[in-house]
Design an enzyme around this catalytic site. Structure first.
Site, mmCIF file in Angstrom:
data_model
loop_
_atom_site.group_PDB
_atom_site.id
_atom_site.type_symbol
_atom_site.label_atom_id
_atom_site.label_comp_id
_atom_site.label_asym_id
_atom_site.label_seq_id
_atom_site.Cartn_x
_atom_site.Cartn_y
_atom_site.Cartn_z
ATOM 1 C CE LYS A 119 81.515 62.722 38.299
ATOM 2 N NZ LYS A 119 80.343 62.617 38.526
ATOM 3 C CE LYS B 110 78.089 67.920 28.290
ATOM 4 N NZ LYS B 110 78.052 67.046 29.207
ATOM 5 C CE LYS C 245 71.554 65.379 35.270
ATOM 6 N NZ LYS C 245 71.176 64.827 34.137
#
Ligand code: ADP
Ligand code: TRP
Length: 330
Positions: free
Chosen positions: A114, A194, A197
């Site tokens: 992140k 992949k 979401k």
């Protein structure tokens, strides 16, 4: 007779569940409910690290409960509950956090990702693995069926269990076995990355009608013409077909790919029918469950009660050993 193993896993209600979640996690959870004393939960405290709208979190939570029940999770065979119904989890997470070096969290892969992607992560995300360790350890779990991407978090749970046991010089926590679901290939999304979401490339398990058709028709392929022979093994559509089709059907479609005269449009139509057929019964069950929300809430209430009871038996000696006083009973 040897004691049944405690199996535990969780899934975050942080969006609609997709077929990557199903083949990568949920299907195994449902199968494993037959194989031990299984605990499955909705990791809604974890969802707070990314979802700040309360109404949305409730909606996602209900969706995930309905999805699991519709797909075959049987609350008579396992303990199915919400993480927020077991306050002992956050209590243990705090205690474990006080034994966790900051440097260990700084090595967290999800956290580092992140940061590398320019996000400014909150403390909840930084300490996410500690809360996950508490989830696992609070039930004396033996097996934690998760995908490869969760390996580091399981290692951290084992590490923190050892730290608490050593700090108190007592076997307060069970050290879970490493249990990574290896049989599962990564399910590709409609763009070939992949399915996730966070990439917006998902096909949701219970999508139907126009919405499902639109997703399937937009799966990326190469630009070979209809008459050209095609390679099924490098095609995103075929990678998804393989998950849903039985062996003879798989073979038949692969042969058609190789022979030519079979277009990606044909393959997509085939995939659409396969998805609809595969989840047809579950889709009906989900609609019935939606009409019976009292039952669904009862499932969580009963599951929460069982989970709290188990968690309290583990927490009590930990409070004693760490010197925390407690002047009420749960
Ligand atoms: P997402 O990437 O959509 O946010 P999560 O990280 O919440 O999904 O994953 C929940 C579970 O589903 C995990 O056990 C993970 O290993 C599994 N999973 C998610 N995406 C895939 C995929 N594309 N293929 C296989 N398993 C997946
Ligand atoms: N981190 C897991 C995921 O994203 C969800 C999770 C939270 C979990 N707590 C857990 C999984 C405990 C297994 C055990 O998929």
């Amino acid at each position: 007779m040897s004691k049944q193993k405690t199996i535990l896993s969780g899934i975050q209600p942080s969006g609609k569940l997709h077929i990557g979640n199903y083949f990568g996690a949920m299907r195994q959870h449902i199968r494993m409910q037959e194989e031990g004393d299984a605990f499955y939960f909705l990791a809604n405290y974890h969802s707070l690290t990314s979802v700040s709208d309360g109404g949305l979190l409730k909606e996602y939570t209900t969706d995930v409960v309905l999805d699991y029940l519709a797909l075959g999770l049987d609350p008579e065979k396992c303990t199915f509950f919400a993480q927020s119904d077991v306050p002992q989890t956050t209590e243990l997470a705090w205690i474990l956090g006080c034994l966790t070096p900051v440097s260990l969290m700084e090595k967290g892969v999800a956290y580092k990702d992140k940061v590398a992607n320019g996000l400014s992560p909150n403390i909840g995300l930084f300490t996410y693995p500690i809360l996950q360790a508490a989830d696992i350890l609070i039930y004396h779990s033996d097996l934690v069926p998760v995908g490869e991407d969760q390996k580091q978090n399981i290692e951290i749970a084992r590490d923190l269990a050892g730290k608490l046991n050593r700090a108190c010089d007592k076997e307060l926590l069970n050290i879970p076995e490493d249990y990574i679901l290896k049989s599962v290939a990564t399910v590709p999304g409609i763009d070939g990355r992949k399915m996730s979401k966070s990439y917006g490339n998902t096909i949701n398990i219970f999508a139907e009608g126009k919405a499902l058709k639109k997703r399937v028709m937009s799966i990326q392929t190469d630009s070979k013409a209809l008459e050209d022979p095609k390679d099924p093994d490098t095609c995103n559509v075929f990678a998804l077909i393989k998950l849903f089709a039985d062996e003879p059907k798989r073979q038949e479609i692969a042969d058609q790919y190789r022979a030519g005269g079979y277009g990606y449009g044909h393959a997509k139509k085939e995939l659409l029918d396969l998805i609809l057929g595969y989840f047809a019964e579950a889709r009906e069950r989900r609609k019935e469950l939606e009409k019976n929300m009292d039952y669904v809430h009862d499932v969580l209430r009963n599951g929460g009660k069982k989970a709290r009871k188990r968690a309290e038996t583990v927490m009590k000696p930990i409070r004693e050993a760490t010197g925390l006083i407690r002047s009420f009973e749960y």
